[in-house]
Scaffold this motif. Structure first.
Motif, mmCIF file in Angstrom:
data_model
loop_
_atom_site.group_PDB
_atom_site.id
_atom_site.type_symbol
_atom_site.label_atom_id
_atom_site.label_comp_id
_atom_site.label_asym_id
_atom_site.label_seq_id
_atom_site.Cartn_x
_atom_site.Cartn_y
_atom_site.Cartn_z
ATOM 1 N N ASN A 120 0.871 -1.065 -0.102
ATOM 2 C CA ASN A 120 0.065 0.035 -0.056
ATOM 3 C C ASN A 120 0.822 1.277 0.169
ATOM 4 N N LYS A 121 2.086 1.151 -0.141
ATOM 5 C CA LYS A 121 3.115 2.504 -0.363
ATOM 6 C C LYS A 121 2.473 3.437 -1.274
ATOM 7 N N PRO A 122 2.185 3.008 -2.388
ATOM 8 C CA PRO A 122 1.759 3.955 -3.385
ATOM 9 C C PRO A 122 0.450 4.752 -2.876
ATOM 10 N N LEU A 123 -0.499 3.927 -2.286
ATOM 11 C CA LEU A 123 -1.679 4.595 -1.712
ATOM 12 C C LEU A 123 -1.317 5.585 -0.597
ATOM 13 N N ALA A 124 -0.239 5.119 -0.007
ATOM 14 C CA ALA A 124 0.142 6.172 1.279
ATOM 15 C C ALA A 124 0.614 7.456 0.690
ATOM 16 N N GLU A 182 -0.017 8.687 -2.326
ATOM 17 C CA GLU A 182 -1.012 9.211 -3.010
ATOM 18 C C GLU A 182 -1.828 10.159 -1.987
ATOM 19 N N LEU A 183 -2.161 9.659 -0.675
ATOM 20 C CA LEU A 183 -2.908 10.267 0.312
ATOM 21 C C LEU A 183 -2.135 11.096 1.008
ATOM 22 N N GLY A 184 -0.829 11.525 0.827
ATOM 23 C CA GLY A 184 0.002 11.965 1.362
ATOM 24 C C GLY A 184 0.324 11.801 2.712
#
Length: 63
Positions: free
Chosen positions: A18-22, A24-26
């Motif tokens: 989930n690193k890309p999501l983190a 993206e969410l800043g």
């Protein structure tokens, strides 16, 4: 969001898949709680601040 080394938080591991999501969410602080209403972020609480999180949830319920 949380990391495996953060004791108070165990919701979404931003260390691995989930690193890309983190990103993206800043997410810069763990834990980070983002309260959503109607698919929009209405409040963010960073750090293990239980009282702030409870207050944010209560306010979100009445708004």
């Amino acid at each position: 969001m949380y990391t495996q080394w953060c004791g108070p938080c165990k919701v979404l591991d931003c260390n691995k898949d989930n690193k890309p999501l983190a990103k993206e969410l800043g997410i810069k602080v763990v834990p980070t709680f983002k309260l959503l209403k109607d698919s929009k972020i209405i409040k963010e609480v960073t750090g293990a601040k239980y009282d702030d999180l409870v207050l944010a949830i209560e306010n979100a319920r009445i708004s």
